[in-house]
Design an enzyme around this catalytic site. Structure first.
Site, PDB file in Angstrom:
ATOM      1  N   GLU A 272      18.535  -1.524 108.016  1.00 35.67           N
ATOM      2  CA  GLU A 272      19.292  -2.442 108.874  1.00 35.67           C
ATOM      3  C   GLU A 272      18.703  -2.380 110.271  1.00 35.67           C
ATOM      4  O   GLU A 272      17.774  -1.600 110.525  1.00 35.67           O
ATOM      5  CB  GLU A 272      20.798  -2.095 108.908  1.00 35.67           C
ATOM      6  CG  GLU A 272      21.106  -0.752 109.545  1.00 35.67           C
ATOM      7  CD  GLU A 272      22.603  -0.496 109.769  1.00 35.67           C
ATOM      8  OE1 GLU A 272      23.381  -1.438 109.922  1.00 35.67           O
ATOM      9  OE2 GLU A 272      22.979   0.695 109.810  1.00 35.67           O
TER      10      GLU A 272
ATOM     11  N   TYR B 210      34.263   2.607 118.000  1.00 38.17           N
ATOM     12  CA  TYR B 210      34.421   1.388 118.795  1.00 38.17           C
ATOM     13  C   TYR B 210      34.360   0.170 117.878  1.00 38.17           C
ATOM     14  O   TYR B 210      34.007   0.282 116.690  1.00 38.17           O
ATOM     15  CB  TYR B 210      33.335   1.313 119.874  1.00 38.17           C
ATOM     16  CG  TYR B 210      31.953   0.953 119.358  1.00 38.17           C
ATOM     17  CD1 TYR B 210      31.214   1.857 118.592  1.00 38.17           C
ATOM     18  CD2 TYR B 210      31.391  -0.302 119.604  1.00 38.17           C
ATOM     19  CE1 TYR B 210      29.957   1.522 118.103  1.00 38.17           C
ATOM     20  CE2 TYR B 210      30.136  -0.636 119.123  1.00 38.17           C
ATOM     21  CZ  TYR B 210      29.432   0.269 118.378  1.00 38.17           C
ATOM     22  OH  TYR B 210      28.198  -0.069 117.890  1.00 38.17           O
TER      23      TYR B 210
ATOM     24  N   LEU C 177      25.922   0.316 108.647  1.00 39.35           N
ATOM     25  CA  LEU C 177      27.194  -0.161 109.169  1.00 39.35           C
ATOM     26  C   LEU C 177      27.413  -1.495 108.453  1.00 39.35           C
ATOM     27  O   LEU C 177      26.626  -2.432 108.622  1.00 39.35           O
ATOM     28  CB  LEU C 177      27.093  -0.349 110.680  1.00 39.35           C
ATOM     29  CG  LEU C 177      28.351  -0.529 111.528  1.00 39.35           C
ATOM     30  CD1 LEU C 177      28.765  -1.965 111.679  1.00 39.35           C
ATOM     31  CD2 LEU C 177      29.528   0.324 111.057  1.00 39.35           C
TER      32      LEU C 177
ATOM     33  N   LYS D 227      31.667   3.335 112.582  1.00 40.02           N
ATOM     34  CA  LYS D 227      31.199   2.684 113.819  1.00 40.02           C
ATOM     35  C   LYS D 227      31.413   3.643 114.991  1.00 40.02           C
ATOM     36  O   LYS D 227      32.258   3.447 115.872  1.00 40.02           O
ATOM     37  CB  LYS D 227      31.900   1.337 114.033  1.00 40.02           C
ATOM     38  CG  LYS D 227      31.098   0.384 114.890  1.00 40.02           C
ATOM     39  CD  LYS D 227      31.619  -1.021 114.764  1.00 40.02           C
ATOM     40  CE  LYS D 227      31.103  -1.945 115.849  1.00 40.02           C
ATOM     41  NZ  LYS D 227      29.660  -2.082 115.930  1.00 40.02           N
TER      42      LYS D 227
HETATM   43  N1  PMP Z   1      24.567  -2.530 111.975  1.00 39.31           N
HETATM   44  C1  PMP Z   1      24.699  -1.869 113.149  1.00 39.31           C
HETATM   45  C2  PMP Z   1      24.028  -0.545 113.297  1.00 39.31           C
HETATM   46  C3  PMP Z   1      25.454  -2.433 114.197  1.00 39.31           C
HETATM   47  O1  PMP Z   1      25.609  -1.764 115.347  1.00 39.31           O
HETATM   48  C4  PMP Z   1      26.030  -3.713 114.019  1.00 39.31           C
HETATM   49  C5  PMP Z   1      26.788  -4.379 115.136  1.00 39.31           C
HETATM   50  N2  PMP Z   1      27.988  -3.752 115.383  1.00 39.31           N
HETATM   51  C6  PMP Z   1      25.880  -4.356 112.782  1.00 39.31           C
HETATM   52  C7  PMP Z   1      25.137  -3.736 111.791  1.00 39.31           C
HETATM   53  C8  PMP Z   1      26.496  -5.708 112.541  1.00 39.31           C
HETATM   54  O2  PMP Z   1      27.889  -5.600 112.344  1.00 39.31           O
HETATM   55  P1  PMP Z   1      28.870  -6.803 112.687  1.00 39.31           P
HETATM   56  O3  PMP Z   1      28.413  -7.982 111.916  1.00 39.31           O
HETATM   57  O4  PMP Z   1      30.209  -6.332 112.233  1.00 39.31           O
HETATM   58  O5  PMP Z   1      28.787  -7.012 114.156  1.00 39.31           O
END
Ligand code: PMP
Length: 286
Positions: A178, A31, A202, A146
């Site tokens: 994270e 997603y 991620l 993702k």
């Molecule tokens: N880490 C995880 C586990 C996430 O789910 C997200 C949000 N999608 C992020 C980091 C931040 O990613 P982004 O800045 O692309 O939203």
């Protein structure tokens, strides 16, 4: 709200997927969530690139990834989201087929796209900071994908909510990796530090922007492990994410971090980030 499902536009309540969908059976899908500011999609190309990489990792082929932008644009128009803040949600699964682990032959991927208004977090989250908890990182070793397989993130985030905190910080071997739905930054020895981009996180699009904005606010950036002991020794902390934006963290496991107020680097980063969004929305609209 009107949504897109497998080539058709329909009211959200009419959208249905099969009980044989491999997203439902195996979480066999990915997603994306993109943010819309002032009616314009922010960092579309980066979201599309990450989605394309995810599809490649899962060996899911879809005819035309570029068409997703047209779908997103049409949804923003049909749902009257061409002003103000919104999100675009895209989910692609391998499709519906009788249950068996190995990939089915000749199956059309399921493609779902939705848009909805974004309800901003309470202003106090940004002015006062939020709480986080630490949580053992028990996820798989492909966190760079993702994946819709978000159970560890769901359980971690629920633990945070139960503790009246905003986010759970995954910790492995004494290192803060994270958040459950955001990346984590700490100001350590004068450098804006975040865990290196690899299979254990991620790699957020907002994370990449923060690293780039280090130059704008005149501070070095560093991709390196953040030790939990550095956090409790008083490192300034913030989260980054598409819906989280730049959010100060002022307590961890109920313990006050520094003076319990958002730090100066976080505030400077928030300002630089907001300025970037304004420039980007203006140039996309032009
Ligand atoms: N880490 C995880 C586990 C996430 O789910 C997200 C949000 N999608 C992020 C980091 C931040 O990613 P982004 O800045 O692309 O939203």
């Amino acid at each position: 709200m009107i949504v897109y499902l497998n080539g058709q536009y329909m009211p959200h309540e009419n959208a249905r997927v099969s009980v044989d969908d491999r997203g439902f059976l195996f979480a066999d899908g990915i997603y994306e969530v993109a943010r819309v500011y002032a009616g314009q999609i922010f960092e579309w190309e980066a979201h599309l690139a990450r989605l394309t990489n995810g599809l490649r990792a899962l060996q899911i082929e879809i005819a035309d990834t570029a068409a997703l932008e047209n779908i997103a644009d049409r949804l923003l128009n049909e749902n009257k989201l061409r002003s103000g803040d919104a999100t675009i949600y895209i989910q692609i699964t391998r499709g519906a087929a009788p249950r068996a682990h190995a990939f089915p032959a000749n199956v059309q991927p399921t493609i779902f796209v939705a848009s909805k208004p974004f309800k901003q977090h309470p202003a106090t989250y940004f002015t006062d900071g939020v709480g986080a908890i630490t949580y053992a990182d028990n996820r798989w070793a492909r966190c760079d994908i993702k994946s819709v397989s978000l159970l560890p993130n769901v359980l971690a985030n629920q633990a945070a909510h139960a503790a009246d905190a905003f986010e759970a910080i995954f910790v492995k071997d004494g290192v803060a990796i994270e958040g459950s739905h955001s990346n984590l930054f700490a100001v350590v020895n004068g450098a804006i530090t975040t865990y290196p981009s690899c299979n254990y996180i991620l790699s957020g699009i907002t994370r990449r922007i923060v690293l780039e904005l280090g130059k704008t606010i005149g501070l070095p950036v560093r991709e390196a492990p953040i030790l939990i002991e550095e956090i409790f020794a008083g490192a300034e902390l913030f989260l980054s994410g598409t819906t989280t934006e730049i959010m100060p963290v002022t307590t961890v496991d109920g313990r006050t971090i520094r003076d319990g107020k958002p730090g100066p680097v976080t505030k400077a980063m928030e300002k630089a980030f907001m300025e970037l969004i304004e420039r980007s929305a203006a140039s996309r609209a032009a």
